[in-house]
Design an enzyme around this catalytic site. Structure first.
Site, PDB file in Angstrom:
ATOM      1  N   ARG A  37       0.992  -1.182   0.047  1.00 34.00           N
ATOM      2  CA  ARG A  37      -0.078  -0.090   0.054  1.00 34.00           C
ATOM      3  C   ARG A  37       0.967   1.216   0.149  1.00 34.00           C
ATOM      4  O   ARG A  37       1.392   1.769   0.962  1.00 34.00           O
ATOM      5  CB  ARG A  37      -0.885   0.108   1.145  1.00 34.00           C
ATOM      6  CG  ARG A  37      -1.807   1.177   1.077  1.00 34.00           C
ATOM      7  CD  ARG A  37      -2.476   1.486   2.622  1.00 34.00           C
ATOM      8  NE  ARG A  37      -3.391   2.443   2.440  1.00 34.00           N
ATOM      9  CZ  ARG A  37      -4.106   2.918   3.699  1.00 34.00           C
ATOM     10  NH1 ARG A  37      -3.778   2.446   4.843  1.00 34.00           N
ATOM     11  NH2 ARG A  37      -4.739   3.982   3.879  1.00 34.00           N
ATOM     12  N   ASP A  48      -2.987   3.466  14.663  1.00 32.55           N
ATOM     13  CA  ASP A  48      -2.256   4.029  13.476  1.00 32.55           C
ATOM     14  C   ASP A  48      -2.720   5.269  13.020  1.00 32.55           C
ATOM     15  O   ASP A  48      -3.580   5.899  13.680  1.00 32.55           O
ATOM     16  CB  ASP A  48      -2.546   2.860  12.230  1.00 32.55           C
ATOM     17  CG  ASP A  48      -3.642   2.970  11.719  1.00 32.55           C
ATOM     18  OD1 ASP A  48      -4.596   3.823  12.176  1.00 32.55           O
ATOM     19  OD2 ASP A  48      -4.139   1.896  10.910  1.00 32.55           O
TER      20      ASP A  48
END
Length: 534
Positions: free
Chosen positions: A170, A435
């Site tokens: 990603r 995150d």
């Protein structure tokens, strides 16, 4: 001129200002950098236009408009087209694991028993020069099968098993720059650096192993890369994370643009909640309750998930769902099992696990319900989701806004940002894995409550959220953080700097688009003479 007698050999018009390292130089070869340069020069105007479109959409929403389905693309939504068939190698994605591109993490994730490991350059990584370049080195070694790691503290060696997960990568979002690489005097686009370097160094191995606006840009980037590599059209496959509120109204269009390169869509729960607040930042009638109350049982979240399943299966694409945050104890594990059962029965083709220890439980739940089938594309169509309306997707979330919610947002936001500033982009806090996306929820929710002077429920009943109240909460939570982490660690860490950034972003009159975009300047360390052809 060279930096310390050495520098990266780069094409004309390129200036690399990151620290020179012999291992990094094997990634930043002249030809590899030239590939990134070609992508940047061909697509930067398209990217800039897409970013302007984002600004225009934000302006409309701030003036009271609501996201919705575009009448101009109705023919795409109602058409009977399908995406290219999912390659057998990635048809079974019943359990995926995600994490940063750290060496030990990559080995453990690939060995975890999951079907897919998504190496994350965005939410799970602090994008320092060292992290990004070492990440590229690590991924190249992983693709080559030579990656290993020696843990000195445990005197333990790590290497790949014979059977490993499929590797997905990603890249960063379109909005994030790479300030250590200047192309024609401008910072490179972060995602083109991530994709370009990874693809250039690994496409030969891939070939050996057979392995809507912004979506259109990616499709063109993939076609450009395939042409450069001399590989068949459609060799590059991507999963698009539907993580913004406007994107839920464009899922058919996104798949249509990527129909030759898509293997499905992915629910991004935390980013989606963050986007809900950001999209409705000027709508005081759409305030979120405490973030812990915004789960998949909220009507707008469930509707988003169900429509995504229907869209994917109707177009012959797979759907990998929600990035949940499991706690470490057995009671939480049981909740995880129940959550995975809900997902598979809803029609999801796979799920996400936060830790290798959860993989076997997740696989068991999905296998018990799916059998030997790699996915549910043909068996679960969710035609009932065709009746979902714009109002279903925008329904106001319900729940309480509490003092504890304000405190938790503050405590988590400051601690995450302190870790991010010191190089860690994925941080365990209070039995959850935080995150960048989860930290964004904490930030924007605090901002929203302050902006509109929210009156708290629960123990704070009748108390309004003001700057004075928030200031006291920050002081008290900083004291708590110091007590929890220890005075020595607190003193050595960047907690005070993180507190200043987080507090400023929560109290600014105009909401900043991204927490990490502002904080990025704090981790950029440039070496102005790093390129050997200056």
């Amino acid at each position: 001129m060279e930096s310390g007698g050495r520098g990266y050999d780069v094409p004309e018009g390129v200036d690399i200002r990151g620290r020179y390292d012999e291992e990094f130089a094997k990634i930043l070869t002249k030809d590899a950098v030239q590939f990134v340069v070609d992508l940047q020069r061909e697509f930067r105007n398209h990217v800039n236009y897409a970013m302007e479109c984002r600004k225009e959409a934000k302006r409309r929403y701030n003036l009271g408009a609501l996201p919705g389905f575009d009448p101009a693309t109705r023919n795409i939504r109602e058409g009977m087209w399908t995406c290219a068939q999912v390659p057998p190698a990635v048809a079974d994605r019943r359990v995926e694991i995600t994490g940063p591109v750290e060496r030990k993490m990559i080995i453990n994730a690939l060995n975890s028993g999951a079907k897919v490991f998504m190496a994350d350059f965005e939410d799970a990584l602090s994008p320092s020069w060292e992290n990004l370049m070492r990440g590229q080195v690590n991924l190249k070694d992983a693709v080559d099968g030579t990656i290993s790691f020696h843990d000195k503290a445990r005197n333990k060696d790590y290497k790949l098993n014979d059977q490993i997960a499929k590797l997905f990568v990603r890249p960063r979002g379109w909005h994030l720059p790479e300030a250590h690489i200047l192309i024609d005097g401008e910072p490179a686009t972060g995602c083109l650096v991530d994709f370009g370097l990874y693809f250039y160094h690994n496409y030969a191995k891939f070939r050996q192993n057979q392995g809507a606006g912004e979506a259109r840009i990616w499709n063109n980037v993939f076609e450009r890369a395939e042409k450069m590599a001399g590989i068949e059209r459609g060799s590059i496959r991507a999963t698009v994370l539907i993580e913004t509120l406007p994107a839920v109204f464009q899922m058919d269009e996104i798949l249509y643009e990527l129909r030759d390169h898509s293997v499905g869509l992915n629910c991004g729960r935390w980013d989606y909640i963050f986007s809900y607040v950001k999209t409705f930042q000027a709508h005081p009638d759409r305030l979120l309750p405490d973030r812990v109350q915004v789960g998949m049982t909220q009507h707008f979240m469930r509707s988003y998930s169900e429509l995504l399943i229907r869209t994917c299966h109707r177009r012959g694409a797979a759907q990998i769902p929600i990035r949940d945050d499991p706690a470490a104890n057995e009671a939480a594990l049981e909740l995880v099992r129940k959550d995975k059962l809900r997902e598979v029965k809803a029609g999801h083709d796979g799920t996400w696990a936060a830790h290798p220890g959860l993989i076997s439980d997740c696989i068991e739940v999905f296998t018990n319900n799916m059998g030997n089938a790699p996915n549910q594309i043909q068996t679960v169509k969710r035609e009932d989701a065709a009746a979902l309306t714009e109002e279903d997707l925008l329904q106001r979330p319900r729940g309480l806004r509490t003092m504890e919610g304000l405190r938790l947002n503050t405590r988590v936001g400051i601690q995450y940002l302190a870790a991010w500033l010191t190089g860690s982009g994925s941080v365990p806090l209070y039995n959850l894995m935080e995150d960048a996306a989860t930290a964004e929820i904490s930030r924007v929710q605090n901002w929203q409550w302050l902006k509109y002077g929210v009156e708290l429920d629960g123990d704070g009943l009748g108390v309004k959220v003001t700057k004075d109240l928030f200031g006291r909460v920050v002081e008290e939570e900083m004291t708590r953080i110091e007590s929890e982490v220890g005075k020595e660690k607190f003193k050595k860490g960047m907690y005070k700097e993180a507190c200043k950034i987080f507090t400023r972003q929560c109290t600014t009159p105009t909401l900043d688009d991204f927490l990490t975009l502002d904080a990025y300047n704090y981790i950029v360390i440039q070496h102005p003479q790093g390129s050997s052809n200056l």
